[in-house]
Design a protein around this motif. Structure first.
Motif, PDB file in Angstrom:
ATOM      1  N   SER A 165      -4.216   4.248 -16.239  1.00 29.82           N
ATOM      2  CA  SER A 165      -2.848   3.793 -15.989  1.00 29.82           C
ATOM      3  C   SER A 165      -2.841   2.298 -15.693  1.00 29.82           C
ATOM      4  CB  SER A 165      -2.262   4.568 -14.810  1.00 29.82           C
ATOM      5  OG  SER A 165      -1.219   3.859 -14.196  1.00 29.82           O
ATOM      6  N   ARG A 166      -1.896   1.603 -16.328  1.00 34.19           N
ATOM      7  CA  ARG A 166      -1.787   0.152 -16.090  1.00 34.19           C
ATOM      8  C   ARG A 166      -1.503  -0.138 -14.623  1.00 34.19           C
ATOM      9  NH1 ARG A 166       3.090  -2.857 -16.589  1.00 34.19           N
ATOM     10  NH2 ARG A 166       2.784  -5.137 -16.660  1.00 34.19           N
ATOM     11  N   ASN A 167      -0.604   0.627 -14.040  1.00 37.84           N
ATOM     12  CA  ASN A 167      -0.284   0.409 -12.632  1.00 37.84           C
ATOM     13  C   ASN A 167      -1.502   0.613 -11.744  1.00 37.84           C
ATOM     14  OD1 ASN A 167       2.338  -0.195 -13.187  1.00 37.84           O
ATOM     15  ND2 ASN A 167       3.231   1.633 -12.220  1.00 37.84           N
ATOM     16  N   ARG A 168      -2.261   1.678 -12.004  1.00 36.01           N
ATOM     17  CA  ARG A 168      -3.420   1.953 -11.157  1.00 36.01           C
ATOM     18  C   ARG A 168      -4.494   0.893 -11.326  1.00 36.01           C
ATOM     19  NH1 ARG A 168      -8.282   4.697 -10.675  1.00 36.01           N
ATOM     20  NH2 ARG A 168      -8.488   5.753  -8.652  1.00 36.01           N
ATOM     21  N   ARG A 169      -4.778   0.518 -12.571  1.00 36.87           N
ATOM     22  CA  ARG A 169      -5.805  -0.511 -12.803  1.00 36.87           C
ATOM     23  C   ARG A 169      -5.382  -1.840 -12.193  1.00 36.87           C
ATOM     24  NH1 ARG A 169      -6.227  -1.344 -18.611  1.00 36.87           N
ATOM     25  NH2 ARG A 169      -7.877  -2.835 -18.026  1.00 36.87           N
ATOM     26  N   ALA A 170      -4.111  -2.179 -12.325  1.00 32.02           N
ATOM     27  CA  ALA A 170      -3.622  -3.433 -11.729  1.00 32.02           C
ATOM     28  C   ALA A 170      -3.724  -3.389 -10.209  1.00 32.02           C
ATOM     29  CB  ALA A 170      -2.191  -3.698 -12.162  1.00 32.02           C
ATOM     30  N   ALA A 171      -3.356  -2.236  -9.648  1.00 28.89           N
ATOM     31  CA  ALA A 171      -3.430  -2.102  -8.191  1.00 28.89           C
ATOM     32  C   ALA A 171      -4.876  -2.212  -7.710  1.00 28.89           C
ATOM     33  CB  ALA A 171      -2.817  -0.765  -7.754  1.00 28.89           C
ATOM     34  N   ARG A 172      -5.789  -1.585  -8.419  1.00 28.47           N
ATOM     35  CA  ARG A 172      -7.208  -1.662  -8.025  1.00 28.47           C
ATOM     36  C   ARG A 172      -7.732  -3.096  -8.185  1.00 28.47           C
ATOM     37  NH1 ARG A 172     -11.279   2.623  -7.346  1.00 28.47           N
ATOM     38  NH2 ARG A 172     -12.048   2.419  -9.489  1.00 28.47           N
ATOM     39  N   THR A 173      -7.277  -3.772  -9.214  1.00 31.01           N
ATOM     40  CA  THR A 173      -7.677  -5.180  -9.389  1.00 31.01           C
ATOM     41  C   THR A 173      -7.184  -6.009  -8.221  1.00 31.01           C
ATOM     42  OG1 THR A 173      -7.586  -4.956 -11.790  1.00 31.01           O
ATOM     43  CG2 THR A 173      -7.540  -7.188 -10.897  1.00 31.01           C
ATOM     44  N   VAL A 174      -5.938  -5.793  -7.820  1.00 31.88           N
ATOM     45  CA  VAL A 174      -5.371  -6.521  -6.703  1.00 31.88           C
ATOM     46  C   VAL A 174      -6.118  -6.169  -5.408  1.00 31.88           C
ATOM     47  CG1 VAL A 174      -3.342  -6.733  -5.214  1.00 31.88           C
ATOM     48  CG2 VAL A 174      -3.124  -6.962  -7.686  1.00 31.88           C
ATOM     49  N   LEU A 175      -6.464  -4.899  -5.233  1.00 31.76           N
ATOM     50  CA  LEU A 175      -7.220  -4.514  -4.045  1.00 31.76           C
ATOM     51  C   LEU A 175      -8.558  -5.241  -3.996  1.00 31.76           C
ATOM     52  CD1 LEU A 175      -6.629  -0.649  -3.744  1.00 31.76           C
ATOM     53  CD2 LEU A 175      -5.643  -2.474  -2.341  1.00 31.76           C
ATOM     54  N   ASP A 176      -9.196  -5.402  -5.138  1.00 31.00           N
ATOM     55  CA  ASP A 176     -10.465  -6.136  -5.178  1.00 31.00           C
ATOM     56  C   ASP A 176     -10.252  -7.608  -4.791  1.00 31.00           C
ATOM     57  OD1 ASP A 176     -13.360  -6.458  -6.081  1.00 31.00           O
ATOM     58  OD2 ASP A 176     -12.332  -7.889  -7.398  1.00 31.00           O
ATOM     59  N   PHE A 197       0.832  -1.204   0.000  1.00 30.48           N
ATOM     60  CA  PHE A 197       0.000   0.000   0.000  1.00 30.48           C
ATOM     61  C   PHE A 197       0.870   1.259   0.000  1.00 30.48           C
ATOM     62  CE2 PHE A 197      -3.794  -2.150   2.376  1.00 30.48           C
ATOM     63  CZ  PHE A 197      -4.025  -2.944   1.268  1.00 30.48           C
ATOM     64  N   ASP A 198       1.931   1.210   0.762  1.00 30.83           N
ATOM     65  CA  ASP A 198       2.826   2.364   0.867  1.00 30.83           C
ATOM     66  C   ASP A 198       3.401   2.727  -0.498  1.00 30.83           C
ATOM     67  OD1 ASP A 198       3.718   4.254   2.666  1.00 30.83           O
ATOM     68  OD2 ASP A 198       5.629   3.233   3.003  1.00 30.83           O
ATOM     69  N   ILE A 199       3.734   1.699  -1.271  1.00 30.68           N
ATOM     70  CA  ILE A 199       4.304   1.920  -2.594  1.00 30.68           C
ATOM     71  C   ILE A 199       3.237   2.387  -3.575  1.00 30.68           C
ATOM     72  CG2 ILE A 199       5.353   0.752  -4.577  1.00 30.68           C
ATOM     73  CD1 ILE A 199       6.714  -1.129  -2.468  1.00 30.68           C
ATOM     74  N   ARG A 200       2.088   1.725  -3.548  1.00 31.99           N
ATOM     75  CA  ARG A 200       1.083   1.973  -4.572  1.00 31.99           C
ATOM     76  C   ARG A 200       0.184   3.175  -4.297  1.00 31.99           C
ATOM     77  NH1 ARG A 200       3.623   0.342  -8.415  1.00 31.99           N
ATOM     78  NH2 ARG A 200       3.234  -1.685  -9.402  1.00 31.99           N
ATOM     79  N   LYS A 201       0.342   3.837  -3.158  1.00 30.16           N
ATOM     80  CA  LYS A 201      -0.436   5.064  -2.925  1.00 30.16           C
ATOM     81  C   LYS A 201      -0.202   6.061  -4.060  1.00 30.16           C
ATOM     82  CE  LYS A 201      -0.591   5.033   2.150  1.00 30.16           C
ATOM     83  NZ  LYS A 201      -0.021   5.646   3.375  1.00 30.16           N
ATOM     84  N   ASP A 202       1.034   6.141  -4.475  1.00 31.24           N
ATOM     85  CA  ASP A 202       1.370   7.108  -5.524  1.00 31.24           C
ATOM     86  C   ASP A 202       0.589   6.821  -6.798  1.00 31.24           C
ATOM     87  OD1 ASP A 202       3.215   9.243  -6.652  1.00 31.24           O
ATOM     88  OD2 ASP A 202       3.685   7.545  -7.964  1.00 31.24           O
ATOM     89  N   ALA A 203       0.596   5.586  -7.240  1.00 28.67           N
ATOM     90  CA  ALA A 203      -0.127   5.230  -8.468  1.00 28.67           C
ATOM     91  C   ALA A 203      -1.630   5.378  -8.287  1.00 28.67           C
ATOM     92  CB  ALA A 203       0.223   3.802  -8.877  1.00 28.67           C
ATOM     93  N   LEU A 204      -2.136   4.964  -7.119  1.00 27.21           N
ATOM     94  CA  LEU A 204      -3.573   5.022  -6.871  1.00 27.21           C
ATOM     95  C   LEU A 204      -4.082   6.453  -6.818  1.00 27.21           C
ATOM     96  CD1 LEU A 204      -3.829   2.232  -4.162  1.00 27.21           C
ATOM     97  CD2 LEU A 204      -4.950   2.181  -6.409  1.00 27.21           C
ATOM     98  N   TYR A 205      -3.276   7.373  -6.262  1.00 27.08           N
ATOM     99  CA  TYR A 205      -3.724   8.747  -6.087  1.00 27.08           C
ATOM    100  C   TYR A 205      -3.413   9.619  -7.308  1.00 27.08           C
ATOM    101  CZ  TYR A 205      -3.875   7.514  -1.071  1.00 27.08           C
ATOM    102  OH  TYR A 205      -4.125   6.923   0.137  1.00 27.08           O
ATOM    103  N   CYS A 206      -2.247   9.350  -7.922  1.00 31.89           N
ATOM    104  CA  CYS A 206      -1.727  10.308  -8.904  1.00 31.89           C
ATOM    105  C   CYS A 206      -1.796   9.849 -10.357  1.00 31.89           C
ATOM    106  CB  CYS A 206      -0.281  10.663  -8.581  1.00 31.89           C
ATOM    107  SG  CYS A 206      -0.060  11.358  -6.918  1.00 31.89           S
ATOM    108  N   ASP A 207      -1.790   8.519 -10.595  1.00 34.69           N
ATOM    109  CA  ASP A 207      -1.841   8.047 -11.974  1.00 34.69           C
ATOM    110  C   ASP A 207      -3.193   8.357 -12.592  1.00 34.69           C
ATOM    111  OD1 ASP A 207       0.689   7.081 -11.812  1.00 34.69           O
ATOM    112  OD2 ASP A 207       0.189   4.994 -12.285  1.00 34.69           O
ATOM    113  N   GLY A 208      -3.208   8.369 -13.906  1.00 33.32           N
ATOM    114  CA  GLY A 208      -4.466   8.541 -14.614  1.00 33.32           C
ATOM    115  C   GLY A 208      -5.338   7.310 -14.469  1.00 33.32           C
ATOM    116  N   ALA A 209      -6.609   7.481 -14.736  1.00 29.85           N
ATOM    117  CA  ALA A 209      -7.571   6.404 -14.538  1.00 29.85           C
ATOM    118  C   ALA A 209      -7.232   5.175 -15.371  1.00 29.85           C
ATOM    119  CB  ALA A 209      -8.982   6.890 -14.863  1.00 29.85           C
TER     120      ALA A 209
END
Length: 996
Positions: free
Chosen positions: A814-825, A800-812
């Motif tokens: 963004s591969r990193n953000r979508r992957a992170a949200r998928t993992v969160l689900d 979570f500490d690492i991916r806060k940046d992608a989750l908050y700042c990447d575009g909707a």
């Protein structure tokens, strides 16, 4: 990771959730309970088709009093077992139950009668039993609500009660199986007896407390001595040898006659029932003579005492005879002891009416020890099992059994000197019998010494009063007779069936439970079934008048009689046994009712609870097809209680154990490891914990403790549990906030995810195995520890500490953000379900925050299946090296932060020296600056400079601190050279792209 300017702050995708940080469990938990009842969660689970049944059979608590912390521990563990197996795909059924018969309830009603000046014996027995039934029903309702408040799932609308009419019928039927299969008999032997409660007790109804007892050293006079003639060969037999033998006999007779054999006892009240004295065949004994005597002792100069040499000095000291005041006269051999005739110290006493005049039996016995006492044991076979068994095996019981002690612990009225005195008073304190016996022995010169001793002594766990051993006629089930039922797969006797079941059919958690129960069954005597009380299921049998218990026709064994009893109990309950004309109605035309007496003893309540497998597992629709439970789970005291009685009962009626797994928990102590006691003020009441913290905190305490041993609880421990809860709640809140408006269109396939996400999936695959295996083996501490560490260390402090940046700042997109949200689900579905058996309320709260709806509940879903291809050991090994390197960087930056060189890690651009080429390659293959949460990073294989920061536990990695160069992005706060060179002022390239 938060924009400096208002316009950029609004462009961040920050977490959105109404899930509160403060749980408010005490107030909110009852709302979830009401909701579960409204939507019928338990019943809806039963509607799921095609599932293998899994049944935990509830050991019935007693319907008497509010719940204590042991109840909370016990029921919570059971609930975790039931819920976890349901979520692993079983039809996991749980029928709560209550033990309703027995002495504690009867005792309460008697107390009420005494307060009102009523005589229980003057009350109609059926009316009295109805009072007991009403009392039990009231406490069942109270305890049911207290259990439900703890979040315990189950069929609360239809629990089992041992006082239900069908249950009473089946208990009677199970008893009558012993009647018919030849294992039931009436016998007379010493049993544990409560004079206060006027009934026999089972081992499980007894607990041990320190007690101060009188202790006395008593003199049994040698009144005669003879030895068998020595057999000599013709060569040996001469006038000289014959004369020598005669002189030796005469000398021994001269020395022994008039001497005293001394015994020691801590139960002076048993002396009037003495019938024998025994000695050790291998001990060394001596004849001791008093040579000088102070005035205050009970010995006189010239007195001779026979004692074990090892114990003689101690005995003389007790008699106030110092060394030099006595001398050892001669050896005494076992053969010489066998030639002595002993008399009771009260023999010939004026007013004794010959009660004790007969010579005492005197022989060797293997239970005599020379560890304490005198080396001799006085035998009152009516009050001691070892003495009873000795004389039973000798065929001499009719010569040594007495009936001096009545059911209230008083001596029979016509017993000389002692008639009418009491061993205990009505409240269980010291009666007048011991003192009366001691005083009488002193007056006739029968005492050598007396004193007091503090020792561990058996007490009734209900009345808390001391008990005695008392010979009474009781009903027994033989554990060693062949059971005539043809169910011989596990053996022909109850004992062999039980022992074979323990080893061949049952799994033990922990394994020490097997050893404990096995040794108990191996050594146990026959089962005493009868109790001399009113509130219970009667022993539904009839005995022939004038016949002896050993006669083959003593018991009326007739299937038609048994059937009539069973049918009546089904319709009227066990009260039918006590109604006018019951004997005639039940016997019917099977025999002449006038020829038989009806038995009115009631069954031991352990027989009731031991029979529950028949009317719960066998007879109910939510039972099991074979009447055998998957799990029995209780405290370690139930190895001599419910586990034990259920095993014996089922082995006598089913031929095998009624369970497949036995799980055992220890006792709950206070924070200092002391037993809880109201008098010490160290008790923890579940209701108070629930009011202060909520039931989930109590449940979490259970999950965090090793329940297989004694566990501790107290205010400080609960504070620690609450802290763990808050950390876990933070994790769940982070996921909820960052899953706001997540939909399937965003989902990224695992194969397309960045390595960091695939590493999380690998950890989930590992955890899935740990969780399922842990729940399967009832290791809740292991499950929770693994999930909690993953949530707080792997997720909150790393991923979570690492991916806060992608989750908050990447575009909707963004591969990193979508992957992170998928993992969160994916994480959400696993963590909520994995933890649902433990934190039943909190995980429901989490689930409903994301999936609201009238019929929604986390407790209606299963653990998600985890794809096997998520496991990736090479990837895990690679990221193990990356994480080690990250730890060195993080620690190095913490030093700079502490020294106020930097305020945040994004101000750094460290140079990381890595000796291992594989680890270096791994760091270069990922965006290590993002992993380290720095604005940039330099990676090199150059030798570690002397000034490089190192961690001792991570070899070959050093960090040289450098500040990041460039400008600070006003949106993501990274310090990068390109900031300010894009369309959106003050942003980096990544943020400029996200802004479009």
């Amino acid at each position: 990771m938060c924009a400096d300017t208002p316009e950029y702050k609004d462009t961040l995708t920050l977490p959105v959730t109404d899930f509160p940080m403060r749980a408010g469990l005490p107030k909110r938990e009852p709302e979830w309970l009401a909701r579960w009842e409204k939507i019928g969660v338990y019943d809806r689970l039963r509607e799921k088709e095609g599932r293998t049944p899994f049944v935990l059979h509830d050991g019935p608590p007693y319907a008497n009093g509010h719940l204590h912390i042991g109840h909370a521990l016990n029921k919570t563990i059971k609930d975790m077992i039931v819920r976890s197996h349901q979520m692993m795909g079983f039809d996991s059924r749980y029928v709560p139950g209550w033990d309703c018969h027995g002495l504690p309830i009867e005792w309460k009603i008697e107390e009420q009668y005494r307060k009102k000046g009523r005589d229980k014996d003057a009350v109609d027995v059926v009316d009295f039993r109805q009072e007991c039934r009403k009392f039990a029903a009231g406490w069942i309702d109270i305890q049911r609500e207290e259990f439900k408040r703890l979040g315990i799932t189950g069929n609360w609308a239809d629990p089992y009660l041992t006082m239900d009419f069908h249950a009473e019928r089946v208990i009677a039927e199970e008893f009558m199986k012993f009647l018919m299969n030849g294992t039931l008999y009436q016998g007379s032997k010493p049993v544990m007896w409560s004079p206060v409660e006027k009934t026999a007790l089972a081992e499980a109804e007894v607990e041990y407390h320190d007690k101060e007892s009188f202790t006395i050293w008593v003199k049994f006079k040698v009144t005669d001595f003879s030895l068998p003639d020595m057999v000599l060969s013709d060569e040996e037999e001469t006038d000289e040898t014959r004369g020598a033998v005669a002189l030796a006999k005469d000398a021994a007779a001269h020395d022994f006659i008039g001497a005293h054999v001394v015994i020691w006892t801590t139960t002076p009240w048993t002396i009037p029932s003495n019938k024998a004295v025994v000695f050790g065949e291998t001990f060394e004994y001596g004849l001791y003579e008093v040579t000088d005597c102070p005035d205050e002792c009970w010995a006189a100069k010239g007195d001779r005492f026979i004692l074990a040499d090892k114990l003689a000095a101690d005995v003389m000291a007790r008699a106030r005879l110092e060394p030099g005041k006595y001398r050892r006269v001669r050896n005494v051999t076992p053969a010489q002891l066998s030639g002595m005739t002993l008399h009771h110290p009260l023999a010939g006493a004026e007013g004794a009416n010959g009660e004790w005049d007969a010579a005492r039996d005197f022989r060797a016995a293997d239970f005599v020890t020379d560890e304490e006492g005198t080396g001799f044991v006085h035998c009152a076979p009516s009050h001691g099992m070892e003495e009873f068994e000795l004389y039973r095996d000798l065929g001499m019981l009719d010569q040594v059994i007495t009936y001096n002690v009545m059911d209230d612990g008083s001596f029979r009225a016509d017993l000389p000197f002692f008639g009418g005195t009491y061993i205990l008073n009505r409240k269980g304190g010291e009666g007048d019998a011991n003192k009366t016996v001691i005083d009488k022995l002193a007056s006739v010169g029968g005492l050598l010494a007396r004193g007091k001793i503090k020792h561990s002594y058996p007490h009734s766990w209900r009345s808390k009063a001391p008990i005695i051993y008392r010979n009474t006629p009781q009903w027994f089930v033989s554990v060693d007779r062949e059971v005539g039922d043809g169910q011989d797969e596990m053996g022909k006797t109850i004992r062999t069936r039980a022992l074979n079941s323990i080893d061949q059919l049952v799994k033990w958690w922990p394994q020490t439970g097997r050893n404990r129960l096995y040794s108990m069954i191996e050594a146990r005597p026959d089962w005493v079934l009868s109790r001399q009380r009113a509130w219970g299921v009667p022993l539904t049998c009839f005995v022939k008048k004038g016949a002896l218990p050993t006669d083959p026709d003593y018991l009326l064994r007739d299937p038609a009689v048994n059937a009539r009893v069973a049918e009546s109990f089904e319709a009227e309950g066990a009260d039918a046994w006590y109604k006018d004309g019951a004997k005639e109605r039940f016997i019917g035309d099977a025999a002449s009712p006038d020829d038989y007496e009806q038995v009115f003893d009631v069954l031991d309540v352990w027989f009731d609870s031991g029979s529950t497998h028949a009317f719960v597992l066998r007879d109910r629709e939510d039972g099991t097809p074979d009447g055998i439970a998957d799990v029995y789970m209780e405290g370690t005291d139930q190895h001599r209680g419910w586990f034990h009685s259920s095993l014996l009962q089922a082995c006598g009626t089913k031929g095998r154990a009624p369970y497949k797994n036995v799980v055992t928990h220890g006792f709950t102590l206070d924070e200092k490891g002391m037993k809880m006691s109201k008098s010490l003020g160290n008790t923890i009441v579940p209701e108070q914990v629930v009011k202060q913290y909520g039931a989930d905190i109590l449940r979490l305490w259970v999950a965090q403790t090793d329940y297989t041993v004694d566990q501790r609880i107290g205010p400080e421990i609960l504070k620690g549990v609450a802290d763990s809860y808050r950390r876990l709640r933070n994790t769940m809140r982070f996921m909820l906030g960052n899953l706001h408006e997540f939909d399937e269109a965003e989902r990224v396939d695992a194969t397309d995810m960045p390595e960091l996400e695939r590493w999380v999936l690998h950890r989930l695959a590992e955890l899935d195995h740990v969780v399922r295996e842990g729940y399967k083996t009832f290791d809740f501490q292991g499950v929770f520890s693994a999930v909690f560490n993953f949530a707080t260390v792997d997720l909150s402090s790393f991923y979570f500490d690492i991916r806060k940046d992608a989750l908050y700042c990447d575009g909707a997109d963004s591969r990193n953000r979508r992957a992170a949200r998928t993992v969160l689900d994916i994480l959400f579905h696993r963590l909520t379900t994995w933890l649902a058996p433990v934190l039943v309320f909190t995980m429901e709260d989490v689930w409903l925050e994301r999936f609201p709806g009238d019929d929604s509940s986390v407790h209606l879903v299963d653990f998600p299946d985890t794809p096997a291809d998520w496991l990736d050991e090479p990837l895990a090994a690679k990221w193990s090296g990356i994480r080690k390197a990250r730890r060195v960087v993080t620690a190095a930056l913490e030093v700079q932060r502490r020294d106020k060189v930097i305020g945040a890690s994004l101000e750094a651009a460290p140079v990381v020296h890595v000796r291992d080429k594989d680890i270096l390659a791994a760091l270069k293959s990922v965006n290590f600056a993002d992993i380290a949460i720095t604005s940039s990073v330099s990676l090199t294989n150059d030798p570690l400079p002397s000034e490089a920061f190192r961690l001792p536990e991570v070899e070959g990695v050093g960090v040289v601190f450098e500040k990041a160069s460039g400008e600070k992005c006003q949106r993501c706060w990274k310090i990068l050279p390109d900031v300010g060179s894009h369309d959106h002022a003050g942003t980096c390239g990544r943020c400029d792209k996200a802004l479009g």
